[in-house]
Design an enzyme around this catalytic site. Structure first.
Site, short mmCIF file in Angstrom:
data_model
loop_
_atom_site.label_atom_id
_atom_site.label_comp_id
_atom_site.label_asym_id
_atom_site.label_seq_id
_atom_site.Cartn_x
_atom_site.Cartn_y
_atom_site.Cartn_z
N ARG A 78 0.69 -1.22 -0.23
CA ARG A 78 0.20 0.08 -0.16
C ARG A 78 0.97 1.22 0.15
O ARG A 78 0.22 2.28 -0.03
CB ARG A 78 -0.89 0.00 1.21
CG ARG A 78 -2.43 -0.48 1.08
CD ARG A 78 -2.92 -0.39 2.44
NE ARG A 78 -4.36 -0.19 2.50
CZ ARG A 78 -5.04 -1.03 2.89
NH1 ARG A 78 -5.01 -2.53 2.71
NH2 ARG A 78 -6.53 -1.05 2.78
N ARG A 86 -17.59 -3.47 10.14
CA ARG A 86 -16.41 -3.15 10.61
C ARG A 86 -16.28 -1.75 11.13
O ARG A 86 -16.87 -0.91 10.66
CB ARG A 86 -15.36 -3.34 9.25
CG ARG A 86 -14.78 -4.56 9.08
CD ARG A 86 -13.77 -4.69 7.96
NE ARG A 86 -13.07 -3.52 7.42
CZ ARG A 86 -12.26 -3.42 6.52
NH1 ARG A 86 -12.29 -4.51 5.59
NH2 ARG A 86 -11.47 -2.25 6.41
#
Ligand code: AMP
Length: 225
Positions: free
Chosen positions: A91, A163
Site C-alpha cells: 500500500r 467493520r
C-alpha cells in the site's frame, strides 16, 4: 512454471477481498490479506493487534515495518510455493520495494491488477457492507444472505458485523490515505510493465472473469518462455 504473485490493487471497497478469494479458489493459491491478519490480531489482542488498532480505527495505514514483517513471514509458508494472491498489500512505495527485495531473492513473477471504482460509488458501497469477523468474507448490501436468525456468513456461519472502519467518516479518511499514499504505486508498477487495470464497477462475476482472463494469459505467457 515459476511462482506467481497476483497483487490485487485498488481503493477500499473496490472488491479486492471478494475477488482475491475467488481468484485464490480458482488458482488454488492462498490469499494473504494484511487487513484480515491485522483484524485478527486486534481481536486476539496480540502485541501486533495492540500496535495496529489505533491506526486501523482512524483509517490510517499501519507502519510499514509491521505489515512487512507479517507478509514476509506468511510468504515463507509452504502453501505459497506455486503462487499466492495479495489483498491490500503493498500500500506504499516502501512496501512495494520491500516486496521486490523479497521476490528478487526467490524469483517471483509479479502481476498487479488494479480494480478501479469511482470514489462516490465506493462511499455508497461502504454503508451496506458487512463482514465476517471469523473468515473475513465481505458482503455487500445486495449480496447479504437473508437469514431468519440474523445475518450469518454463508461460508462459516458466524454472525456478520459492520467493520469499525466502515463508517462514512473513517471511509473518507481511508480514501484520502489511498489517494495520497497508495495510488502513486500505480505509476511505480506501470513503469515495471506489470500493471493491468479492470473496471470494478460491474457485476462481481464479470470483474472476476476479467481478472481470471488476465491471470491465465500471464500464466500461459510464462509457460512458453
Ligand atoms: P483492509 O481490510 O485492506 O481495508 O485494511 C484495513 C486496515 O488495515 C487499513 O485501513 C489499514 O489501517 C490496515 N492495513 C491493511 N493492510 C495494510 C498495509 N498493507 N499497510 C498498512 N496498513 C494496512
Amino acid at each position: 512454471m515459476g511462482r506467481l504473485a497476483v497483487i490485487l490493487f485498488g481503493p477500499p471497497a473496490a472488491g479486492k477481498g471478494t475477488q482475491a478469494r475467488m481468484v485464490g479458489a480458482e488458482m488454488k493459491f492462498p490469499v494473504i490479506s494484511t487487513g484480515d491478519i491485522l483484524r485478527e490480531a486486534v481481536r486476539d489482542q496480540t502485541k501486533l493487534g495492540t500496535q495496529a488498532k489505533g491506526y486501523m480505527e482512524s483509517g490510517a495505514l499501519v507502519p510499514d515495518e509491521l505489515v512487512d514483517a507479517i507478509v514476509k513471514e506468511r510468504l515463507q509458508r509452504k502453501d505459497c510455493a506455486e503462487g499466492f494472491v495479495l489483498d491490500g498489500y503493498p500500500r506504499t512505495i516502501r512496501q512495494a520495494e520491500f516486496l521486490e527485495g523479497a521476490f528478487r531473492e526467490e524469483g517471483v513473477e509479479t502481476l498487479v491488477i488494479g480494480i478501479t471504482v469511482d470514489d462516490r460509488v465506493l462511499v455508497s458501497r461502504i454503508a451496506g457492507r458487512r463482514s465476517c469477523p471469523n473468515c473475513g468474507k465481505v458482503f455487500s448490501a445486495a449480496s447479504l444472505p437473508s437469514d431468519r436468525d440474523g445475518l450469518k456468513c454463508d461460508e462459516c456461519g458466524t454472525a456478520l458485523v459492520q467493520r469499525k472502519d466502515d463508517t462514512a467518516e473513517v471511509m473518507e479518511e481511508r480514501l484520502r490515505v489511498y489517494h495520497r499514499q497508495t495510488q502513486p504505486l500505480i505509476d511505480h508498477y506501470k513503469s515495471r510493465g506489470s500493471y493491468v487495470e479492470v473496471d470494478g464497477d460491474s457485476r462481481v462475476e464479470d470483474v472476476f472473469g476479467s481478472i481470471l482472463g488476465i491471470v491465465r494469459k500471464q500464466r500461459k505467457a510464462a509457460s512458453v518462455l
